[in-house]
Design an enzyme around this catalytic site. Structure first.
Site, PDB file in Angstrom:
ATOM      1  N   THR A 125     -21.338  65.009   9.143  1.00 14.08           N
ATOM      2  CA  THR A 125     -22.697  64.101   8.888  1.00 14.08           C
ATOM      3  C   THR A 125     -22.765  63.260  10.000  1.00 14.08           C
ATOM      4  O   THR A 125     -22.088  62.759  10.630  1.00 14.08           O
ATOM      5  CB  THR A 125     -22.169  63.145   7.616  1.00 14.08           C
ATOM      6  OG1 THR A 125     -22.011  64.009   6.577  1.00 14.08           O
ATOM      7  CG2 THR A 125     -23.424  62.283   7.225  1.00 14.08           C
ATOM      8  N   SER A 131     -27.878  65.908   4.439  1.00 14.66           N
ATOM      9  CA  SER A 131     -27.986  67.217   3.514  1.00 14.66           C
ATOM     10  C   SER A 131     -28.552  68.158   4.529  1.00 14.66           C
ATOM     11  O   SER A 131     -27.998  69.355   4.274  1.00 14.66           O
ATOM     12  CB  SER A 131     -29.137  66.913   2.528  1.00 14.66           C
ATOM     13  OG  SER A 131     -28.565  65.819   1.629  1.00 14.66           O
ATOM     14  N   THR A 157     -14.202  60.897   6.595  1.00 10.78           N
ATOM     15  CA  THR A 157     -13.073  60.557   5.668  1.00 10.78           C
ATOM     16  C   THR A 157     -12.010  60.887   6.618  1.00 10.78           C
ATOM     17  O   THR A 157     -11.729  61.664   7.189  1.00 10.78           O
ATOM     18  CB  THR A 157     -12.999  61.551   4.495  1.00 10.78           C
ATOM     19  OG1 THR A 157     -14.247  61.247   3.830  1.00 10.78           O
ATOM     20  CG2 THR A 157     -11.910  61.476   3.701  1.00 10.78           C
ATOM     21  N   ARG A 269      -8.728  47.683 -29.584  1.00 10.30           N
ATOM     22  CA  ARG A 269      -9.952  46.714 -29.699  1.00 10.30           C
ATOM     23  C   ARG A 269     -10.463  46.544 -31.162  1.00 10.30           C
ATOM     24  O   ARG A 269     -10.938  47.422 -31.576  1.00 10.30           O
ATOM     25  CB  ARG A 269     -10.939  46.744 -28.721  1.00 10.30           C
ATOM     26  CG  ARG A 269     -12.044  45.857 -28.612  1.00 10.30           C
ATOM     27  CD  ARG A 269     -11.679  44.330 -27.960  1.00 10.30           C
ATOM     28  NE  ARG A 269     -12.814  43.666 -28.076  1.00 10.30           N
ATOM     29  CZ  ARG A 269     -12.925  42.276 -28.006  1.00 10.30           C
ATOM     30  NH1 ARG A 269     -11.552  41.673 -27.907  1.00 10.30           N
ATOM     31  NH2 ARG A 269     -13.871  41.302 -27.991  1.00 10.30           N
ATOM     32  N   GLU A 364     -20.114  65.996  -0.174  1.00  9.05           N
ATOM     33  CA  GLU A 364     -19.917  67.837   0.139  1.00  9.05           C
ATOM     34  C   GLU A 364     -21.073  68.274  -0.705  1.00  9.05           C
ATOM     35  O   GLU A 364     -20.892  69.384  -1.250  1.00  9.05           O
ATOM     36  CB  GLU A 364     -18.657  67.955  -0.376  1.00  9.05           C
ATOM     37  CG  GLU A 364     -17.633  67.517   0.506  1.00  9.05           C
ATOM     38  CD  GLU A 364     -16.353  68.018   0.285  1.00  9.05           C
ATOM     39  OE1 GLU A 364     -16.201  69.605   0.170  1.00  9.05           O
ATOM     40  OE2 GLU A 364     -15.295  67.750   0.324  1.00  9.05           O
TER      41      GLU A 364
HETATM   42  C1  LIG Z   1     -17.143  58.126   0.803  1.00  8.69           C
HETATM   43  C2  LIG Z   1     -18.098  58.944   1.584  1.00  8.69           C
HETATM   44  C3  LIG Z   1     -17.134  59.980   2.371  1.00  8.69           C
HETATM   45  C4  LIG Z   1     -17.510  60.919   3.067  1.00  8.69           C
HETATM   46  N1  LIG Z   1     -16.839  61.838   3.813  1.00  8.69           N
HETATM   47  C5  LIG Z   1     -17.449  62.608   4.758  1.00  8.69           C
HETATM   48  C6  LIG Z   1     -16.915  63.596   5.549  1.00  8.69           C
HETATM   49  O1  LIG Z   1     -15.467  63.488   5.649  1.00  8.69           O
HETATM   50  N2  LIG Z   1     -17.300  64.250   6.525  1.00  8.69           N
HETATM   51  C7  LIG Z   1     -18.656  64.326   6.838  1.00  8.69           C
HETATM   52  O2  LIG Z   1     -19.096  65.176   7.543  1.00  8.69           O
HETATM   53  N3  LIG Z   1     -19.539  63.601   5.643  1.00  8.69           N
HETATM   54  C8  LIG Z   1     -18.774  62.949   4.813  1.00  8.69           C
HETATM   55  N4  LIG Z   1     -19.701  62.165   3.998  1.00  8.69           N
HETATM   56  C9  LIG Z   1     -21.150  62.096   4.132  1.00  8.69           C
HETATM   57  C10 LIG Z   1     -21.736  62.998   2.985  1.00  8.69           C
HETATM   58  O3  LIG Z   1     -21.437  64.264   3.072  1.00  8.69           O
HETATM   59  C11 LIG Z   1     -23.112  62.702   2.860  1.00  8.69           C
HETATM   60  O4  LIG Z   1     -23.553  61.358   2.584  1.00  8.69           O
HETATM   61  C12 LIG Z   1     -24.241  63.540   1.925  1.00  8.69           C
HETATM   62  O5  LIG Z   1     -24.001  64.897   2.515  1.00  8.69           O
HETATM   63  C13 LIG Z   1     -25.481  63.174   2.136  1.00  8.69           C
HETATM   64  O6  LIG Z   1     -26.332  62.942   3.384  1.00  8.69           O
HETATM   65  P1  LIG Z   1     -27.037  61.627   3.459  1.00  8.69           P
HETATM   66  O7  LIG Z   1     -26.020  60.654   3.009  1.00  8.69           O
HETATM   67  O8  LIG Z   1     -27.608  61.737   4.816  1.00  8.69           O
HETATM   68  O9  LIG Z   1     -28.050  61.729   2.362  1.00  8.69           O
HETATM   69  P2  LIG Z   1     -29.688  62.422   2.787  1.00  8.69           P
HETATM   70  O10 LIG Z   1     -29.432  64.047   3.068  1.00  8.69           O
HETATM   71  O11 LIG Z   1     -30.424  61.559   3.418  1.00  8.69           O
HETATM   72  O12 LIG Z   1     -30.130  62.404   1.154  1.00  8.69           O
HETATM   73  C14 LIG Z   1     -30.444  61.383   0.312  1.00  8.69           C
HETATM   74  C15 LIG Z   1     -31.458  61.900  -0.873  1.00  8.69           C
HETATM   75  O13 LIG Z   1     -32.373  62.682  -0.606  1.00  8.69           O
HETATM   76  C16 LIG Z   1     -32.000  64.166  -1.486  1.00  8.69           C
HETATM   77  N5  LIG Z   1     -32.358  65.083  -0.464  1.00  8.69           N
HETATM   78  C17 LIG Z   1     -32.241  65.131   0.679  1.00  8.69           C
HETATM   79  N6  LIG Z   1     -32.971  66.552   1.094  1.00  8.69           N
HETATM   80  C18 LIG Z   1     -33.443  67.094  -0.068  1.00  8.69           C
HETATM   81  C19 LIG Z   1     -34.311  68.040  -0.337  1.00  8.69           C
HETATM   82  N7  LIG Z   1     -34.522  69.154   0.702  1.00  8.69           N
HETATM   83  N8  LIG Z   1     -34.765  68.232  -1.675  1.00  8.69           N
HETATM   84  C20 LIG Z   1     -34.442  67.485  -2.476  1.00  8.69           C
HETATM   85  N9  LIG Z   1     -33.674  66.153  -2.353  1.00  8.69           N
HETATM   86  C21 LIG Z   1     -33.241  66.086  -1.001  1.00  8.69           C
HETATM   87  C22 LIG Z   1     -30.354  64.110  -1.441  1.00  8.69           C
HETATM   88  O14 LIG Z   1     -30.200  64.934  -2.637  1.00  8.69           O
HETATM   89  C23 LIG Z   1     -30.259  62.382  -1.789  1.00  8.69           C
HETATM   90  O15 LIG Z   1     -30.404  62.410  -3.119  1.00  8.69           O
HETATM   91  C24 LIG Z   1     -19.049  61.125   3.204  1.00  8.69           C
HETATM   92  C25 LIG Z   1     -19.729  60.129   2.563  1.00  8.69           C
HETATM   93  C26 LIG Z   1     -19.300  59.418   1.745  1.00  8.69           C
HETATM   94  C27 LIG Z   1     -20.184  58.214   0.848  1.00  8.69           C
END
Ligand SMILES: Cc1cc2nc3c(=O)[nH]c(=O)nc-3n(C[C@H](O)[C@H](O)[C@H](O)COP(=O)(O)OP(=O)(O)OC[C@H]3O[C@@H](n4cnc5c(N)ncnc54)[C@H](O)[C@@H]3O)c2cc1C
Length: 380
Positions: A125, A131, A157, A269, A364
């Site tokens: 990420t 995504s 992570t 409770r 994930e």
């Molecule tokens: C506690 C934690 C640990 C993590 N650990 C890791 C790690 O170890 N390594 C790593 O690489 N990442 C890690 N991540 C990142 C995580 O995998 C991403 O947050 C996740 O993949 C979503 O990406 P984003 O946050 O950029 O959201 P975005 O991709 O911006 O998405 C935001 C929203 O828009 C929606 N969306 C996006 N595109 C579309 C589409 N085409 N159609 C419909 N809806 C859509 C998504 O479903 C979501 O609801 C971690 C995140 C957290 C919170």
């Protein structure tokens, strides 16, 4: 069709439950409030053989399957998601090495993960690539006998405590297909130019380390590419098809923990002169939670079993990931509701479960991405 677990698998469940219920409860609140973890607990889990059970015996692993790893994950998360994540996420990346790593890479990394001597972390990420992993812009460029890495990663992570970062980089920006532009690299975190900054203020799983990473002119040996240049996206999808099973097990474990808390609390409770459990509305909620959990577990057991048989079904894995995460959120919500005001206070375990659950629908692969995979498999 045989749905029974073997004696060995039942023994694994019993041992994992005993370890988690003996070691986690006393420290869970402290780790959650202070956003910290005691790595001695991870080492103890390694000593007892709970970490990396799916790693081959050639690399000192137990040579079991993803199903057995899931059984342990479910037990740990049922007791405390934060500690469960802190311990079991330390191998996040080994799944990719097992699939695509060279013999030297596997020998270097995998035995140390099992022994509790090192941690691997996976960095995909970025600020503009969540995504949509094909938008990853961290670059890896060949420079003589080395790769030069530049960029930044988010939400990583174990980023501040990892020994290696399995890093997803742009290597072939001119390839006409956005699916053939990336590659994986094994980046030792002690290299000059590597910086990790811990993220504070997560909603849940606060015992687990999460970091922002910066890579400035980080040099790694030419042999540290993992898999084939330009094949990273396809390798990542195969990797996720293993690691998403871990998330299913996290979710089912968390949901079960919530159900156990709800049962205990509603029996104890009393209101209106009777235990909460005597009201039909409570009984129906308990019945629904138990049914959701069973359905989610059967989905992921089948998905994990198929992977272990070499017959991976990616739509089934996506179904299991989406559904188990959703029922975890629902079960945690219902369990808090049944606790009333007590559930809103962090001293109560159910409060930690509620805050931890949401991440299961995000990391994930968000639930929307999982549904995209499922619908594509059906609609074409
Ligand atoms: C506690 C934690 C640990 C993590 N650990 C890791 C790690 O170890 N390594 C790593 O690489 N990442 C890690 N991540 C990142 C995580 O995998 C991403 O947050 C996740 O993949 C979503 O990406 P984003 O946050 O950029 O959201 P975005 O991709 O911006 O998405 C935001 C929203 O828009 C929606 N969306 C996006 N595109 C579309 C589409 N085409 N159609 C419909 N809806 C859509 C998504 O479903 C979501 O609801 C971690 C995140 C957290 C919170």
């Amino acid at each position: 069709m045989d749905f029974t677990l073997s004696k060995e698998q039942r023994d694994i469940i019993r041992a994992a439950r005993k370890f988690a219920s003996g070691e986690f409860p006393d420290r869970a609140l402290e780790f959650d409030r202070e956003e910290k973890f005691d790595l001695a607990l991870w080492r103890k889990a390694c000593e007892l053989g709970f970490v990396g059970v799916f790693i081959d015996p050639a690399y000192n692993g137990a040579g079991m399957g993803f199903l057995e790893h899931s059984l342990i994950t479910e037990e740990f998360w049922a007791v405390d998601p934060g500690i469960g994540q802190a311990i079991l996420s330390t191998t996040f990346g080994s799944e990719d090495l097992l699939l695509y790593g060279t013999e030297d890479q596997k020998q270097l990394v995998l035995p140390k993960l099992v022994a509790g001597e090192a941690i691997i972390s996976t960095a995909i990420t970025e600020s503009d690539a969540g995504s949509d992993v094909t938008s990853v812009r961290t670059t890896a460029v060949k420079d003589g006998n080395e790769w030069l890495i530049n960029g930044s990663k988010m939400f990583n992570t174990n980023g501040t405590i990892a020994t290696w970062l399995l890093t997803f980089c742009l290597t072939d920006p001119d390839n006409p297909s956005r699916h053939d532009r990336h590659s994986f690299f094994l980046v030792p975190t002690d290299r000059p130019g590597f910086k990790a900054k811990k993220i504070l203020g997560k909603t849940g799983i606060r015992a687990s380390d999460t970091a922002d990473i910066s890579l400035k002119n980080v040099r790694i040996p030419i042999d540290n590419i993992v898999g084939k240049q330009g094949e990273g996206f396809h390798e990542l999808m195969a990797f996720f098809n293993r690691t998403r099973l871990h998330i299913c097990a996290q979710a089912v474990g968390l949901a079960r923990g919530a159900l156990d808390e709800a049962v205990r609390h509603t029996k104890e409770r009393r209101q209106f002169g009777a235990p909460l459990a005597s009201f039909q509305v409570t009984q129906f909620k308990i019945a629904e939670m138990a049914t959701w959990i069973r359905a989610a577990r059967n989905l992921y057991y089948e998905a994990a079993w198929l992977v272990d048989q070499g017959k991976l079904d990616h739509a089934l894995i996506a179904m299991a990931k989406w559904f188990s995460a959703e029922i975890a959120v629902r079960c945690a919500d219902e369990a808090v509701q049944m606790h009333g005001g007590y559930g809103y206070i962090d001293e109560y375990k159910v409060n930690r479960l509620y805050r931890a659950a949401k991440v299961l629908e995000i990391y994930e692969g968000t639930k929307e991405m999982e549904k995209t995979i499922i619908s594509r498999a059906i609609l074409g």
